[in-house]
Design a protein around this motif. Structure first.
Motif, PDB file in Angstrom:
ATOM      1  N   ARG A  78       0.843  -1.194   0.000  1.00 38.86           N
ATOM      2  CA  ARG A  78       0.000   0.000   0.000  1.00 38.86           C
ATOM      3  C   ARG A  78       0.880   1.247   0.000  1.00 38.86           C
ATOM      4  NH1 ARG A  78      -5.249  -0.320   3.959  1.00 38.86           N
ATOM      5  NH2 ARG A  78      -5.541  -2.587   4.023  1.00 38.86           N
ATOM      6  N   PRO A  79       0.396   2.330  -0.603  1.00 33.77           N
ATOM      7  CA  PRO A  79       1.116   3.603  -0.478  1.00 33.77           C
ATOM      8  C   PRO A  79       1.204   4.008   0.999  1.00 33.77           C
ATOM      9  CG  PRO A  79      -0.603   3.731  -2.159  1.00 33.77           C
ATOM     10  CD  PRO A  79      -0.796   2.436  -1.446  1.00 33.77           C
ATOM     11  N   GLU A  80       2.245   4.719   1.350  1.00 32.63           N
ATOM     12  CA  GLU A  80       2.479   5.112   2.743  1.00 32.63           C
ATOM     13  C   GLU A  80       1.240   5.766   3.360  1.00 32.63           C
ATOM     14  OE1 GLU A  80       4.838   5.146   6.104  1.00 32.63           O
ATOM     15  OE2 GLU A  80       5.468   4.417   4.121  1.00 32.63           O
ATOM     16  N   SER A  81       0.579   6.601   2.587  1.00 34.01           N
ATOM     17  CA  SER A  81      -0.585   7.340   3.114  1.00 34.01           C
ATOM     18  C   SER A  81      -1.810   6.451   3.301  1.00 34.01           C
ATOM     19  CB  SER A  81      -0.940   8.487   2.162  1.00 34.01           C
ATOM     20  OG  SER A  81      -1.269   7.986   0.878  1.00 34.01           O
ATOM     21  N   MET A  82      -1.788   5.245   2.729  1.00 34.09           N
ATOM     22  CA  MET A  82      -2.948   4.349   2.780  1.00 34.09           C
ATOM     23  C   MET A  82      -2.749   3.184   3.756  1.00 34.09           C
ATOM     24  SD  MET A  82      -5.095   5.685   0.648  1.00 34.09           S
ATOM     25  CE  MET A  82      -6.243   4.382   0.249  1.00 34.09           C
ATOM     26  N   ILE A  83      -1.623   3.143   4.473  1.00 36.65           N
ATOM     27  CA  ILE A  83      -1.377   2.054   5.427  1.00 36.65           C
ATOM     28  C   ILE A  83      -2.390   2.130   6.569  1.00 36.65           C
ATOM     29  CG2 ILE A  83       0.231   1.215   7.187  1.00 36.65           C
ATOM     30  CD1 ILE A  83       2.507   1.857   5.270  1.00 36.65           C
ATOM     31  N   ASN A  84      -2.975   0.989   6.877  1.00 31.72           N
ATOM     32  CA  ASN A  84      -3.950   0.895   7.961  1.00 31.72           C
ATOM     33  C   ASN A  84      -3.291   0.220   9.171  1.00 31.72           C
ATOM     34  OD1 ASN A  84      -6.062   0.391   9.720  1.00 31.72           O
ATOM     35  ND2 ASN A  84      -7.475  -0.327   8.131  1.00 31.72           N
ATOM     36  N   LYS A  85      -2.943   1.021  10.165  1.00 33.22           N
ATOM     37  CA  LYS A  85      -2.232   0.490  11.328  1.00 33.22           C
ATOM     38  C   LYS A  85      -3.129  -0.344  12.238  1.00 33.22           C
ATOM     39  CE  LYS A  85       1.151   4.242  11.368  1.00 33.22           C
ATOM     40  NZ  LYS A  85       1.744   5.377  12.133  1.00 33.22           N
ATOM     41  N   ASP A  86      -4.436  -0.296  12.015  1.00 35.38           N
ATOM     42  CA  ASP A  86      -5.366  -1.081  12.830  1.00 35.38           C
ATOM     43  C   ASP A  86      -5.578  -2.484  12.282  1.00 35.38           C
ATOM     44  OD1 ASP A  86      -5.775   1.064  14.569  1.00 35.38           O
ATOM     45  OD2 ASP A  86      -7.371   1.885  13.308  1.00 35.38           O
ATOM     46  N   MET A  87      -5.012  -2.775  11.097  1.00 29.84           N
ATOM     47  CA  MET A  87      -5.114  -4.119  10.520  1.00 29.84           C
ATOM     48  C   MET A  87      -3.739  -4.773  10.524  1.00 29.84           C
ATOM     49  SD  MET A  87      -7.569  -3.715   7.149  1.00 29.84           S
ATOM     50  CE  MET A  87      -7.220  -5.403   6.632  1.00 29.84           C
ATOM     51  N   GLU A  88      -3.691  -6.035  10.868  1.00 26.11           N
ATOM     52  CA  GLU A  88      -2.412  -6.748  10.861  1.00 26.11           C
ATOM     53  C   GLU A  88      -1.816  -6.766   9.465  1.00 26.11           C
ATOM     54  OE1 GLU A  88      -2.026 -10.478  12.816  1.00 26.11           O
ATOM     55  OE2 GLU A  88      -3.308  -9.914  14.487  1.00 26.11           O
ATOM     56  N   THR A  89      -2.682  -6.845   8.463  1.00 24.49           N
ATOM     57  CA  THR A  89      -2.211  -6.861   7.070  1.00 24.49           C
ATOM     58  C   THR A  89      -2.316  -5.471   6.441  1.00 24.49           C
ATOM     59  OG1 THR A  89      -4.428  -7.467   6.306  1.00 24.49           O
ATOM     60  CG2 THR A  89      -2.898  -9.283   6.783  1.00 24.49           C
ATOM     61  N   GLY A  90      -2.296  -4.440   7.264  1.00 24.71           N
ATOM     62  CA  GLY A  90      -2.572  -3.092   6.784  1.00 24.71           C
ATOM     63  C   GLY A  90      -1.525  -2.478   5.893  1.00 24.71           C
ATOM     64  N   THR A  91      -0.371  -3.137   5.720  1.00 23.41           N
ATOM     65  CA  THR A  91       0.683  -2.582   4.849  1.00 23.41           C
ATOM     66  C   THR A  91       0.587  -3.097   3.421  1.00 23.41           C
ATOM     67  OG1 THR A  91       2.199  -4.347   5.512  1.00 23.41           O
ATOM     68  CG2 THR A  91       2.279  -2.276   6.769  1.00 23.41           C
ATOM     69  N   ILE A  92      -0.308  -4.094   3.208  1.00 22.71           N
ATOM     70  CA  ILE A  92      -0.420  -4.672   1.864  1.00 22.71           C
ATOM     71  C   ILE A  92      -1.878  -4.749   1.443  1.00 22.71           C
ATOM     72  CG2 ILE A  92       1.699  -6.053   2.094  1.00 22.71           C
ATOM     73  CD1 ILE A  92      -0.162  -8.485   2.615  1.00 22.71           C
ATOM     74  N   GLU A  93      -2.096  -5.066   0.174  1.00 24.11           N
ATOM     75  CA  GLU A  93      -3.432  -5.311  -0.349  1.00 24.11           C
ATOM     76  C   GLU A  93      -3.295  -6.232  -1.557  1.00 24.11           C
ATOM     77  OE1 GLU A  93      -4.702  -1.349  -1.141  1.00 24.11           O
ATOM     78  OE2 GLU A  93      -3.562  -1.155  -3.012  1.00 24.11           O
ATOM     79  N   VAL A  94      -4.432  -6.700  -2.055  1.00 24.07           N
ATOM     80  CA  VAL A  94      -4.443  -7.562  -3.235  1.00 24.07           C
ATOM     81  C   VAL A  94      -5.173  -6.816  -4.357  1.00 24.07           C
ATOM     82  CG1 VAL A  94      -5.313  -9.708  -4.228  1.00 24.07           C
ATOM     83  CG2 VAL A  94      -4.342  -9.715  -1.914  1.00 24.07           C
ATOM     84  N   LEU A  95      -4.492  -6.654  -5.495  1.00 23.19           N
ATOM     85  CA  LEU A  95      -5.130  -6.081  -6.684  1.00 23.19           C
ATOM     86  C   LEU A  95      -5.814  -7.228  -7.418  1.00 23.19           C
ATOM     87  CD1 LEU A  95      -5.663  -3.729  -8.623  1.00 23.19           C
ATOM     88  CD2 LEU A  95      -3.490  -4.304  -9.752  1.00 23.19           C
ATOM     89  N   ALA A  96      -7.157  -7.206  -7.472  1.00 23.92           N
ATOM     90  CA  ALA A  96      -7.915  -8.335  -7.994  1.00 23.92           C
ATOM     91  C   ALA A  96      -7.819  -8.429  -9.509  1.00 23.92           C
ATOM     92  CB  ALA A  96      -9.373  -8.226  -7.565  1.00 23.92           C
ATOM     93  N   SER A  97      -7.730  -9.669  -9.975  1.00 23.79           N
ATOM     94  CA  SER A  97      -7.800  -9.939 -11.417  1.00 23.79           C
ATOM     95  C   SER A  97      -8.928 -10.902 -11.746  1.00 23.79           C
ATOM     96  CB  SER A  97      -6.468 -10.519 -11.908  1.00 23.79           C
ATOM     97  OG  SER A  97      -6.155 -11.714 -11.210  1.00 23.79           O
ATOM     98  N   GLY A  98      -9.508 -11.515 -10.732  1.00 22.63           N
ATOM     99  CA  GLY A  98     -10.611 -12.458 -10.930  1.00 22.63           C
ATOM    100  C   GLY A  98     -11.445 -12.565  -9.665  1.00 22.63           C
ATOM    101  N   LEU A  99     -12.741 -12.830  -9.855  1.00 19.35           N
ATOM    102  CA  LEU A  99     -13.647 -12.916  -8.710  1.00 19.35           C
ATOM    103  C   LEU A  99     -14.714 -13.959  -8.998  1.00 19.35           C
ATOM    104  CD1 LEU A  99     -14.922 -11.790  -6.042  1.00 19.35           C
ATOM    105  CD2 LEU A  99     -16.130 -10.129  -7.470  1.00 19.35           C
ATOM    106  N   THR A 100     -14.900 -14.885  -8.062  1.00 24.05           N
ATOM    107  CA  THR A 100     -15.954 -15.889  -8.183  1.00 24.05           C
ATOM    108  C   THR A 100     -16.813 -15.849  -6.932  1.00 24.05           C
ATOM    109  OG1 THR A 100     -14.475 -17.358  -9.438  1.00 24.05           O
ATOM    110  CG2 THR A 100     -16.474 -18.344  -8.496  1.00 24.05           C
TER     111      THR A 100
END
Length: 593
Positions: A78-100
């Motif tokens: 995640r961009p520095e300004s978008m980091i969520n310190k309240d989530m354990e995984t708040g430094t990363i995200e998944v850019l979706a390419s498929g959804l079922t």
């Protein structure tokens, strides 16, 4: 279907493709972007869906909370300004390419995403939804971790996991049995075990000198926050070990579990005699985080004109005790009266008090409706004995020993909780030197159970002074909760028979209920002892839950019922007939004749 759990994606390098599966925890549509929080048992991860993927974006617009989905995508920082310190995984995200979409969901009956104030009845009725909440999932996963650490410790100490029967014989162990009718032996009943007590003793007689079992137990008793009709205990029994050896081993086990699971060093486990615990704390499971203690003052009040004090002070079975509440002089009369009502639940007829304005000035330095009955010397001695300071309040209990001990012990904890006087710490201890028996209406009852050994292995001395005999029992107490209780057991048939006699269990009754045990004691029974830990209660303490129901997957309510399955429920007349049973209740909710 998935390559990784959501909570494990922190270990995955940015740019790597992943596939995750779980529930839509939350969905936010910011017009140009859709953000999904996908949840599984390991945690929550943010998924980003960009508008340049029109078909995928349209799919995501139809998603709602608790839809079950599978997402393909790429891990990115995640961009520095978008980091969520309240989530354990708040430094990363998944850019979706498929959804079922694997399954849709109606609007949940209780809120999964949030802290909606929902009744426990509703939570238990929809327990499968309640268990989706991250807090509940983490508690049950933590429980599993604790159980594994306990097993690992005991296996390393050469203990053997052995199962004992669930369908067994009714034996008196302090609570009502759950009975199971036998179809093949009509008119006879099994009982669900209150504990594996007799079987684990028989295993010691069989030569399995280190036994353990994480076992389900059943007691048909009134429920509280730390009680359930069915519960789980870690059951342990050993041969050729005395109480000091058993307590030492169990201390090491609990220390290791706390270190491994909470990174907490428990330190020493002091020993406290039962009599001292009752005298100082009014409880056989004292909470040492509370510095307030009961102080006996009967000797100072024998000659006062105030009969509420003088009568119990002069009664050998009476007690006058006081607690000093730091800063309690600020309590209003209404608050003091409320504490009096609270003490009344335990039999107290009232609550006398003295507010300390200044020390060393006798009646001139205090405020109290009972000060007129006390001379300056007595008031000064009360202040000195309780180590009271200006601004404190003294609260008195005066009645029979039991009423005062129970009421003031409970009041001590109530006041400490209300006034934030509980230390933020872990305070373990062993309570030891329990009496063998307690007397009620002229009848002796085993304080623990009838298989606990006396400290002196002498049947004649036991018969001569049963109420003065101490047992070889020990309870592990942590922050005011008994987490484990055990004892060295009777391995001598003469002692066991003497205990049965003192409890009023006639020879014929003893033979009917315990004949197999008495017979086994004839064939070279080794010295043995053990302990049982309440796993539910231990985990409740470790996670800071309010009730053991919050660490059990499918608990019962305080009425011993299950809102989820509507158990217990009526059965058909055909089933009853097959078991040769007739119900005395004419209809649901009607009193039994």
């Amino acid at each position: 279907m998935r390559s990784h759990y959501c909570g494990d994606l922190l270990e995955i390098p940015a740019g790597e493709s992943v596939k995750i599966a779980g529930w839509v925890h939350r969905r936010r549509d910011l017009g140009g972007l859709i953000f999904l929080q996908i949840r599984d048992r390991s945690g929550i991860i943010q998924v980003v869906i960009e508008p340049d993927q029109a078909e995928l974006f349209a799919q995501a617009e139809d998603l709602r909370s608790e839809f079950v989905v599978c997402v393909d995508g790429v891990v990115r920082l995640r961009p520095e300004s978008m980091i969520n310190k309240d989530m354990e995984t708040g430094t990363i995200e998944v850019l979706a390419s498929g959804l079922t979409v694997l399954n849709k969901s109606e609007t949940p009956a209780i809120l999964i995403d949030g802290h909606e104030d929902v009744s426990e009845e509703l939570r238990l009725k929809y327990r499968y939804l309640d268990l989706r909440r991250p807090e509940m999932q983490q508690r049950l996963l933590f429980r599993n971790k604790v159980a594994k650490k306990l097993r690992d410790f005991l296996e390393a100490e050469n203990f053997t996991d052995i199962e004992t029967p669930i369908l067994t014989k009714a034996t008196p162990e302090g609570a009502r049995d759950y009975l199971v009718p036998s179809r093949t032996n009509k008119g006879s009943f099994f009982a669900l075990p209150q504990s594996p007590q007799l079987f684990k003793q028989l295993l010691m007689m069989s030569g399995f000198d280190r036994y353990y079992q994480i076992v389900r137990c059943f007691r048909d008793e009134d429920l509280r926050a730390d009680r359930q009709p069915e519960f789980t205990q870690l059951d342990i029994e050993t041969s050729f070990m005395d109480e000091e050896a058993i307590m030492g081993l169990m201390e090491n086990m609990i220390r290791q579990v706390f270190k491994d699971c909470l990174d907490v060093e428990l330190g020493e486990f002091p020993r406290m005699p039962y009599a001292e615990a009752m005298q100082r704390y009014g409880s056989d499971k004292p909470d040492l985080r509370v510095a307030i203690e009961l102080v006996d003052v009967a000797d100072l009040l024998k000659q006062v004109e105030f009969k509420v004090f003088a009568n119990p002070a002069n009664d050998p079975k009476g007690r006058v005790a006081v607690i000093c509440v730091p800063g309690g002089a600020e309590l209003s009369r209404k608050q003091i009266d409320q504490y009096g009502e609270y003490a009344g639940r335990y039999g107290a007829k009232g609550l006398a008090w003295i507010k300390i304005n200044e020390t060393g000035k006798g009646s001139e330095g205090v405020q109290s409706p009972i000060a007129k009955f006390l001379n300056d010397d007595i008031i000064n001695q009360l202040i000195e004995r309780t180590n009271a300071n200006a601004g404190d309040i003294l609260l008195f209990g005066a009645d029979s020993y039991k009423v005062v001990t129970d009421a003031m012990g409970a009041l001590r904890l109530k006041v400490a909780s209300d006034r934030n006087l509980i230390e933020d710490a872990w305070k373990p201890l062993w309570v030891v030197d329990f009496p063998m028996f307690e007397e009620e209406n002229g009848q002796l009852h085993a304080l623990h159970h009838p298989f606990t050994a006396p400290q002196e292995n002498d049947a004649d001395k036991l018969r001569a002074a049963p109420t003065e005999t101490l047992s070889r029992a020990y309870d592990m107490v942590l922050n005011g909760c008994e987490v484990g209780g055990g004892s060295v057991r009777i391995h001598d048939q003469n002692i066991q028979s003497a205990v049965f006699d003192l409890l009023g269990i006639e020879k014929q009754e003893a033979e009917e209920k315990f004949g197999f045990l008495l017979e086994a004691l004839k064939y070279g029974c080794p010295p043995h002892g053990g302990i049982a830990f309440g796993l539910d209660r231990l985990v409740m303490l470790m996670v800071g839950a309010e009730s053991i129901r919050d660490v059990i997957a499918f608990p019962k309510t305080t009425t011993a019922s299950c809102p989820l399955t509507s158990a217990p429920s009526p059965v058909s007349e055909a089933q009853l007939a097959e078991l040769a049973i007739k119900s005395l209740a004419k209809s649901k909710g009607e009193d039994v004749e």
